[in-house]
Design an enzyme around this catalytic site. Structure first.
Site, PDB file in Angstrom:
ATOM      1  N   LYS A   1     -21.752  22.876  59.269  1.00  0.00           N
ATOM      2  CA  LYS A   1     -20.968  21.473  59.395  1.00  0.00           C
ATOM      3  C   LYS A   1     -19.389  21.934  59.623  1.00  0.00           C
ATOM      4  O   LYS A   1     -18.850  21.228  60.403  1.00  0.00           O
ATOM      5  CB  LYS A   1     -21.325  20.652  58.231  1.00  0.00           C
ATOM      6  CG  LYS A   1     -20.534  19.214  58.356  1.00  0.00           C
ATOM      7  CD  LYS A   1     -20.905  18.617  59.638  1.00  0.00           C
ATOM      8  CE  LYS A   1     -19.866  17.426  60.061  1.00  0.00           C
ATOM      9  NZ  LYS A   1     -18.882  17.850  60.875  1.00  0.00           N
TER      10      LYS A   1
ATOM     11  N   CYS B   1     -23.437  15.562  61.244  1.00  0.00           N
ATOM     12  CA  CYS B   1     -23.972  16.349  62.226  1.00  0.00           C
ATOM     13  C   CYS B   1     -23.174  17.575  62.471  1.00  0.00           C
ATOM     14  O   CYS B   1     -21.943  17.650  62.765  1.00  0.00           O
ATOM     15  CB  CYS B   1     -24.001  15.949  63.553  1.00  0.00           C
ATOM     16  SG  CYS B   1     -25.145  14.355  63.540  1.00  0.00           S
ATOM     17  N   SER B   2     -23.744  18.980  62.491  1.00  0.00           N
ATOM     18  CA  SER B   2     -22.713  20.048  63.151  1.00  0.00           C
ATOM     19  C   SER B   2     -22.195  19.837  64.414  1.00  0.00           C
ATOM     20  O   SER B   2     -23.049  19.261  65.075  1.00  0.00           O
ATOM     21  CB  SER B   2     -23.314  21.439  62.745  1.00  0.00           C
ATOM     22  OG  SER B   2     -24.691  21.319  63.339  1.00  0.00           O
TER      23      SER B   2
ATOM     24  N   HIS C   1     -21.053  25.623  64.538  1.00  0.00           N
ATOM     25  CA  HIS C   1     -22.363  26.225  64.969  1.00  0.00           C
ATOM     26  C   HIS C   1     -22.727  26.737  66.174  1.00  0.00           C
ATOM     27  O   HIS C   1     -23.221  26.309  67.212  1.00  0.00           O
ATOM     28  CB  HIS C   1     -23.425  25.128  64.402  1.00  0.00           C
ATOM     29  CG  HIS C   1     -25.048  25.581  64.534  1.00  0.00           C
ATOM     30  ND1 HIS C   1     -25.500  26.608  64.387  1.00  0.00           N
ATOM     31  CD2 HIS C   1     -26.066  24.941  64.896  1.00  0.00           C
ATOM     32  CE1 HIS C   1     -26.708  26.964  64.581  1.00  0.00           C
ATOM     33  NE2 HIS C   1     -27.208  25.643  64.821  1.00  0.00           N
TER      34      HIS C   1
ATOM     35  N   CYS D   1     -32.343  28.119  66.972  1.00  0.00           N
ATOM     36  CA  CYS D   1     -30.853  28.389  65.909  1.00  0.00           C
ATOM     37  C   CYS D   1     -31.137  29.390  64.893  1.00  0.00           C
ATOM     38  O   CYS D   1     -30.175  29.968  64.123  1.00  0.00           O
ATOM     39  CB  CYS D   1     -30.563  26.963  65.258  1.00  0.00           C
ATOM     40  SG  CYS D   1     -30.786  25.466  66.386  1.00  0.00           S
TER      41      CYS D   1
ATOM     42  N   ILE E   1     -20.679  21.060  68.197  1.00  0.00           N
ATOM     43  CA  ILE E   1     -21.099  22.032  69.393  1.00  0.00           C
ATOM     44  C   ILE E   1     -19.719  23.208  69.282  1.00  0.00           C
ATOM     45  O   ILE E   1     -18.518  22.798  69.343  1.00  0.00           O
ATOM     46  CB  ILE E   1     -20.924  21.374  70.711  1.00  0.00           C
ATOM     47  CG1 ILE E   1     -22.391  20.558  70.875  1.00  0.00           C
ATOM     48  CG2 ILE E   1     -20.969  22.269  71.839  1.00  0.00           C
ATOM     49  CD1 ILE E   1     -22.417  19.665  71.909  1.00  0.00           C
TER      50      ILE E   1
END
Lengths: 97, 374
Positions: free
Chosen positions: B319, B204-205, B323, B82, B207
């Protein structure tokens, strides 16, 4: 893992087997990794073995609530659903004692 | 150091079914070239940041993107999980400071929705260690372990984690390119589906697909990078010295501050790597914004909000903005650039002069920090 990797990895298993350790921290996973669907929900902990080595291990065969410093014993288990090439991946999991 | 930013280009982030990776790279790359007022033949190198595209069967991304943009000079692909974007920027800076190149284009791009959600989740575990994959860990679970350790050690509360998500969703509403344009309440975050305890879906960020590009140059411009550093640590969480701190953040930021001659108190606006809410809390501590263990309080008190002491993740962060892995590090640079040139409409930090970006690979195995000034 390919069958060659599974074979190479299996040699390391005996060194990690039947060791005592303690749980440093853990989480209960409800959204599984591929191959772990049938075990969901499952618990993975960061464990410190009596040898000093730290590693992540799935925690199995427990009824009571887990706690930090819970004592565990490393045991051999099937890791997940068989690999695409059909070779069964065995590995180490942590059993609270 | 002084590495000048000549132009930037970014696509919308989100589930972009109609667009291929090449489409996204072309869109962002050509926007950046246009803004920089440069023709493709004036670009000495293009560096592509991407983590997962190999899963599609296509490698050789440097050449692929160069071809789509009409660039014939140097091309390459950087992968650092990342942190691919931040590391690609760092490599571009290295090549410019060497004097070998005059203009370098960095394109961060990721196409994640061609994979199924479970394929994407497993693919992301490539950023972790083999023993972590074998144990059945997922990325949310890895950060959940850090969250638990942080909560045990410092009393950090789930409501403080939720405050990160609330803030970043609110900021994303003001960012036209962000993936999500809806606000969330603390209650909504706390009660959303548990993914790996204590982290819920809204911790959670997502997809995402998207691309972000920047032209860096030795030709002077008003806004420039004054510090660029990358630091590394063990791939696996088990081998780290601490579960509640990302040492590579401390190391990289120390170097970047030294190079730029500024300190954390000089930073007006911040983009940090909030792949999970706990990550933003730890980042604020590890960058020295607040003492270790007080990150939760800092965010909860509103100090990281748009009108607060140190606006953090005005883009919406990972978020809220999304991402697309390889694009994130470049997007962060673009957000700070927009803040410094006064074009962050609707979410402008007044009179921002110095900004910082913080981009993390895996659970902290690679960290890239950049200081940008005008």
């Amino acid at each position: 893992m390919t069958s060659v990797e599974i074979w190479r990895n299996s040699k390391k298993l005996s060194d990690l087997l039947n060791k005592k350790g303690r749980i440093l921290t853990w989480t209960k996973i409800t959204t599984p990794s591929q191959g772990y669907e049938s075990q969901t929900p499952y618990v993975v902990a960061l464990v410190e073995l009596e040898t000093g080595q730290k590693l992540p291990l799935q925690v199995i065969d427990f009824q009571a609530e887990l706690k930090v410093n819970q004592k565990i014993l490393t045991v051999i288990r099937r890791l997940k659903q068989p690999a695409p090439e059909g070779v069964i991946e065995y590995g180490i999991k942590a059993k609270p004692i | 150091m002084r590495v000048n930013i000549l132009g930037v280009g970014i696509t919308k982030f989100g589930e972009l079914w109609e667009k291929s990776l090449a489409d996204l790279a072309l869109e962002a790359g050509s926007k950046a070239l246009k803004e920089a007022n440069l023709k493709p033949d004036q670009i000495d190198a293009v560096i592509v940041a991407n983590m997962l595209y190999s899963k599609s069967g296509q490698d050789h991304l440097g050449a692929l993107v160069a071809e789509s943009l009409g660039i014939n000079k140097a091309s390459s692909h950087i992968e650092a999980a990342c942190a691919s974007g931040g590391v690609a920027i760092h490599q571009a800076i290295n090549s410019l400071l060497s004097g070998l190149y005059q203009n370098v284009l960095v394109v961060g791009v990721e196409k994640m929705t061609d994979l199924s959600p479970s394929q994407a989740t497993s693919a992301l575990m490539g950023a972790a260690s083999e023993e972590e994959r074998q144990s059945g860990l997922t990325f949310p679970a890895l950060y959940a372990l850090m969250a638990k350790a942080h909560m045990d050690k410092f009393g950090t509360k789930r409501s403080q984690l939720a405050a990160v998500s609330v803030k970043n969703h609110a900021n994303a509403c003001l960012n036209p390119n962000a993936q999500f344009h809806f606000e969330v309440t603390p209650e909504k975050v706390l009660s959303s589906t548990m993914v790996a305890d204590p982290l819920t879906l809204l911790d959670c960020s997502p997809i995402s697909d998207g691309a972000a590009a920047v032209v860096l140059s030795n030709t002077p411009s008003d806004i420039f990078i004054s510090g660029s550093a990358v630091a590394s640590d063990s791939v696996g969480l088990s081998q780290r010295k601490s579960l509640v701190e990302i040492q590579a953040t401390r190391e990289a930021s120390k170097q970047a501050f030294k190079q730029s001659g500024v300190g954390i108190s000089d930073i007006d606006v911040l983009e940090v790597h909030d792949c999970f809410t706990i990550a933003e809390i730890m980042a604020l501590e590890d960058l020295g914004v607040c003492p270790k263990g007080e990150g939760g309080k800092f965010v909860d008190s509103g100090k990281a909000n748009l009108g607060g002491k140190l606006p953090t993740n005005t883009s919406g962060g990972l978020k809220g903005c999304g991402h697309p892995v390889g694009a994130t590090g470049v997007k962060q640079l673009i957000e700070i650039y927009d803040q410094l040139r006064g074009s962050a409409i609707g979410r402008q930090v007044k009179d921002a002069k110095v900004g910082l970006t913080h981009n993390v690979g895996g659970t902290g195995a690679t960290v890239a920090v950049h200081v940008i000034q005008r």
